[in-house]
Design a protein around this motif. Structure first.
Motif, short mmCIF file in Angstrom:
data_model
loop_
_atom_site.label_atom_id
_atom_site.label_comp_id
_atom_site.label_asym_id
_atom_site.label_seq_id
_atom_site.Cartn_x
_atom_site.Cartn_y
_atom_site.Cartn_z
N THR A 70 39.07 56.95 39.29
CA THR A 70 39.89 56.00 40.04
C THR A 70 39.66 56.02 41.55
OG1 THR A 70 41.68 57.60 40.18
CG2 THR A 70 41.77 56.05 38.37
N LEU A 71 38.99 57.05 42.08
CA LEU A 71 38.90 57.13 43.54
C LEU A 71 38.00 56.07 44.15
CD1 LEU A 71 39.11 60.93 44.27
CD2 LEU A 71 40.46 59.16 45.35
N ARG A 72 37.21 55.38 43.31
CA ARG A 72 36.42 54.29 43.86
C ARG A 72 37.27 53.04 44.06
NH1 ARG A 72 30.94 55.51 43.71
NH2 ARG A 72 30.51 57.20 42.25
N LEU A 73 38.47 53.03 43.46
CA LEU A 73 39.35 51.87 43.61
C LEU A 73 39.93 51.87 45.02
CD1 LEU A 73 41.28 52.33 40.28
CD2 LEU A 73 39.49 50.65 40.73
N ARG A 74 40.36 50.67 45.46
CA ARG A 74 40.86 50.59 46.82
C ARG A 74 42.34 50.25 46.87
NH1 ARG A 74 37.11 47.59 50.98
NH2 ARG A 74 35.74 49.33 51.45
N GLY A 75 42.98 50.67 47.92
CA GLY A 75 44.33 50.25 48.26
C GLY A 75 45.32 50.30 47.11
N LEU A 76 45.87 49.11 46.81
CA LEU A 76 46.92 49.04 45.80
C LEU A 76 46.40 49.41 44.41
CD1 LEU A 76 49.89 48.41 45.57
CD2 LEU A 76 49.29 46.06 45.01
N TYR A 77 45.09 49.15 44.16
CA TYR A 77 44.55 49.49 42.85
C TYR A 77 44.61 50.99 42.62
CZ TYR A 77 42.77 44.76 42.66
OH TYR A 77 42.68 43.41 42.65
N MET A 99 49.71 43.66 37.48
CA MET A 99 48.40 44.32 37.51
C MET A 99 47.59 43.96 36.26
SD MET A 99 48.49 46.01 40.37
CE MET A 99 46.94 46.86 40.27
N LEU A 100 48.26 43.94 35.09
CA LEU A 100 47.53 43.64 33.86
C LEU A 100 46.91 42.25 33.92
CD1 LEU A 100 49.87 45.06 31.07
CD2 LEU A 100 47.70 45.98 31.85
N GLY A 101 47.64 41.29 34.53
CA GLY A 101 47.15 39.92 34.56
C GLY A 101 46.19 39.64 35.70
N GLY A 102 46.12 40.55 36.69
CA GLY A 102 45.26 40.31 37.84
C GLY A 102 46.09 40.01 39.07
N LEU A 103 45.91 40.83 40.11
CA LEU A 103 46.70 40.71 41.33
C LEU A 103 46.55 39.33 41.96
CD1 LEU A 103 46.10 43.88 43.46
CD2 LEU A 103 48.27 42.93 42.76
N GLY A 104 47.68 38.71 42.29
CA GLY A 104 47.62 37.47 43.04
C GLY A 104 47.29 36.24 42.22
N SER A 105 47.14 36.40 40.89
CA SER A 105 46.83 35.24 40.06
C SER A 105 48.07 34.78 39.32
CB SER A 105 45.72 35.62 39.07
OG SER A 105 45.84 34.85 37.89
N VAL A 123 37.94 46.15 35.09
CA VAL A 123 37.70 44.89 34.38
C VAL A 123 37.74 43.76 35.40
CG1 VAL A 123 38.54 45.66 32.15
CG2 VAL A 123 40.15 44.78 33.82
N PRO A 124 36.85 42.77 35.23
CA PRO A 124 36.68 41.79 36.29
C PRO A 124 37.94 40.97 36.62
CG PRO A 124 35.35 41.28 34.34
CD PRO A 124 35.89 42.64 34.15
N TRP A 125 38.77 40.65 35.60
CA TRP A 125 39.89 39.75 35.94
C TRP A 125 40.94 40.42 36.79
CZ3 TRP A 125 39.99 41.98 30.99
CH2 TRP A 125 41.16 42.67 30.68
N MET A 126 40.97 41.77 36.80
CA MET A 126 41.98 42.44 37.61
C MET A 126 41.58 42.52 39.06
SD MET A 126 43.28 45.29 34.97
CE MET A 126 44.37 46.19 35.97
N HIS A 127 40.28 42.41 39.34
CA HIS A 127 39.84 42.49 40.72
C HIS A 127 39.58 41.11 41.26
CE1 HIS A 127 39.69 46.64 39.75
NE2 HIS A 127 39.48 46.92 41.00
N ARG A 175 39.58 37.97 43.94
CA ARG A 175 39.10 37.91 45.31
C ARG A 175 40.24 38.11 46.30
NH1 ARG A 175 37.71 32.96 48.20
NH2 ARG A 175 38.42 31.98 46.31
N SER A 176 41.41 37.50 45.99
CA SER A 176 42.50 37.54 46.95
C SER A 176 43.03 38.96 47.13
CB SER A 176 43.62 36.62 46.50
OG SER A 176 44.22 37.12 45.33
N ALA A 177 42.66 39.87 46.23
CA ALA A 177 43.25 41.20 46.33
C ALA A 177 42.33 42.19 47.00
CB ALA A 177 43.61 41.69 44.94
N SER A 178 41.05 41.88 47.11
CA SER A 178 40.16 42.93 47.61
C SER A 178 39.81 42.75 49.07
CB SER A 178 38.89 43.00 46.77
OG SER A 178 38.39 41.72 46.58
#
Lengths: 295, 290
Positions: free
Chosen positions: A79-86, B232-238, B281-285, B287-290
């Protein structure tokens, strides 16, 4: 000192360890909602070693710290590669899993004709090592303060070394740090293991101070409190988290005037303070200012 | 066996509808502010306690109680926005989050000081027997919850995709700097989104409390944790993600509770979140969240 003061001071010392573990992660740029899990690992492991297997407390504390470090290292690995809130959410998920596992943990054995050990939601009673060995509350306070002093000395040595600069670099500008050839993942894993060990040490001391622990001692409230302690005290020096704990437990719980409104007063103070000092009272600038003026 | 599966699915969808509303509120705030509002659940609890207090002292109808819940939540949300989010715009994310947690403690102590009993009864949405369809039963309040959640989603969709305000919200979510250059008043959008999200939270809180027929101070932590998990399960900001995440969480909980019991139900939800986060998983990351 009367028993009440000793109790308050011991609590300040105990929670300083978990606040310092949150601080260490914040300095390295990671926000954790989950330090209560490693505090809990330390409390349970320490209690099991002394109360169920009769280990001496120092050995049990070392073993519990090793387990805490290992636990946070393993959680950090994916998990440490995740950022911020993640990352923050992954620590929260891990900590809630740990709390539920403590609820599911039924592991008891007979010690001197008495059933001892974690009993799920009923908690874990009879962690009496310090009473059985005739350690007075004031001496226990001395032990806690001594250990805290050792840990703080460690922090100051690191802050003054190359490693301290590396940590702050990784925390404040990971891209720049990486371009200077710093292996960010390795640094962060090391920080995670150290934070886990620190939180676990606090947990061992907490379990032996209270003699009784239960899973809900280690819920998200403790985790976010430690984060708040680290942040309001200030991210500029390891004294910051201590100041945060002293403000909350010492000034508010200790003064009986505010007792009933403690959370309302403390909560409002924290929010207001952060408006003016978003990196805490003793932030980096304040620490530089003080350093220039103190001998 | 099959009957149980279908019954659990129905139950899961109805609680999932409440989770979806909570996640929508969270994700709206996250989408425009890039910050998680930890006192979101506490504000909802405050709104619900306002309604409980009114009910105990004056007695009020269901609709009035719902209105008071929403108004109380929006009021609490405004306080949170002024003290925790307005001062930290463009500043520290951690400071805003910790400040919002500090206000959570305030709300919790305030309600326990004014209303010290651990549990209060809340007027139930519907007192009669559940509807029966052959072997399956459907609680009327669950049906109302589901209907209200769909109505709230539709209203929200209309607001976001059919009004100038909605256009501004989406623009700020996608590209805050460009939106500002195009003449959108960012603070204006922030404040209104906060109010909108609080109102949605108030609706969700009212539905949950009224369908349980009781309220405890645990509602605050419960709403925050379930809302965060579903978001979080559905994807941040979506926004569609929040609905899907909420329903998925409801279904997962209903089925795992049936097969494994309540403790493992929570364990599995957190384990799933942890594994999905770790697997990136791609849907959780988004664009608006990173």
């Amino acid at each position: 000192m009367d028993a009440y003061t000793i109790g308050v001071l011991t609590n300040i010392g105990l929670f300083s360890f978990v606040a310092l573990s949150a601080y260490l992660l914040l300095v390295a740029g990671e926000l954790s909602f989950g330090q209560q899990a490693f505090f809990g690992v330390g409390a349970y492991a320490g209690g099991i070693f002394t109360a169920m297997y009769g280990w001496p407390l120092p050995l049990a504390a070392l073993a519990a710290m090793t387990l805490g470090a290992l636990a946070q290292f393993l959680v950090g690995l994916p998990t440490l590669r995740l950022r911020g809130l993640y990352f923050a959410m992954s620590t929260l998920a891990a900590a809630e899993m740990a709390r539920i596992l403590f609820e599911l943990l039924h592991f008891q054995r007979e010690v001197k004709g008495e059933l001892t050990g974690p009993d799920g939601t009923q908690g874990f009673r009879g962690i009496r090592w310090i009473f059985e060995h005739g350690i007075e509350p004031i001496d226990y306070l001395g032990m806690v303060v001594g250990l805290l002093a050792v840990v703080l000395a460690g922090f100051f040595l690191v802050e003054r070394s190359r490693l301290g600069a590396t940590l702050r670099g990784v925390g404040q500008d990971p891209e720049l740090a990486a371009s200077l050839g710093i292996d960010i993942q390795r640094v962060k894993l090391g920080v995670a293991a150290a934070a886990g060990a620190l939180a676990a040490l606090g947990g061992v001391l907490y379990a032996h101070h209270n003699t009784y622990i239960e899973p809900r001692n280690f819920d998200i409230m403790l985790g976010v409190h430690s984060l708040a302690y680290a942040l309001i005290g200030g991210l500029g020096t390891a004294f910051g988290p201590l100041l945060g704990v002293v403000l909350d437990i010492g000034a508010l719980e200790g003064s009986r005037v505010f007792h009933d409104y403690r959370m309302i007063v403390f909560g409002g103070l924290v929010a207001l303070l952060l408006v003016f000092r978003p990196r805490g009272l003793l932030d980096e600038r304040m620490v530089r200012w003080l350093r220039a003026r103190l001998p | 066996m099959l009957a149980d599966l279908i019954q659990n699915t129905l139950d899961g969808l109805s609680i999932g509808a409440a989770y979806a509303l909570l996640a929508l509120g969270f994700t709206l705030i996250f989408g425009v502010l890039r910050r998680a509002n930890l006192s979101y659940g506490a504000a909802i609890m405050f709104g619900c306690y306002c309604a409980t207090w009114t009910h105990l002292n004056f007695g009020a109808g269901l609709l009035l109680l719902a209105a008071i819940t929403v108004a109380g939540t929006v009021l609490a949300g405004a306080y949170v926005e002024r003290l925790c989010f307005a001062p930290h715009r463009g500043g520290s994310m951690i400071a805003a989050m910790v400040a919002s947690f500090a206000l959570w403690m305030q709300f919790e102590e305030l309600v326990t000081l004014v209303m010290p009993t651990h549990l209060y009864a809340f007027p139930a949405l519907y007192e009669g027997a559940p509807l029966a369809f052959g072997p399956y039963t459907l609680r009327v309040d669950a049906l109302v919850m589901f209907g209200a959640a769909i109505a709230a989603c539709a209203l929200l969709w209309g607001t976001l995709y059919r009004t100038r305000f909605g256009l501004a919200v989406r623009a700020v979510t996608e590209q805050p700097a460009a939106a500002s250059l195009a003449g959108i008043n960012l603070p204006w959008v922030y404040v209104r989104v906060f109010a909108l999200a609080s109102a949605i939270g108030g609706v969700a809180g009212y539905l949950v409390v009224a369908s349980h027929g009781q309220i405890t101070p645990m509602l605050g932590m419960w709403s925050t944790l379930k809302g965060l998990l579903a978001m979080m399960l559905g994807g941040l900001g979506s926004l569609p993600g929040a609905v899907v995440g909420g329903l998925a969480l409801g279904l997962l909980e209903a089925h795992s509770q049936w097969f494994l019991g309540p403790q493992l139900r929570d364990l599995i939800a957190y384990l799933l979140l942890f594994v999905l986060l770790a697997a990136r998983v791609p849907w959780m990351h988004t664009r608006s969240a990173s």
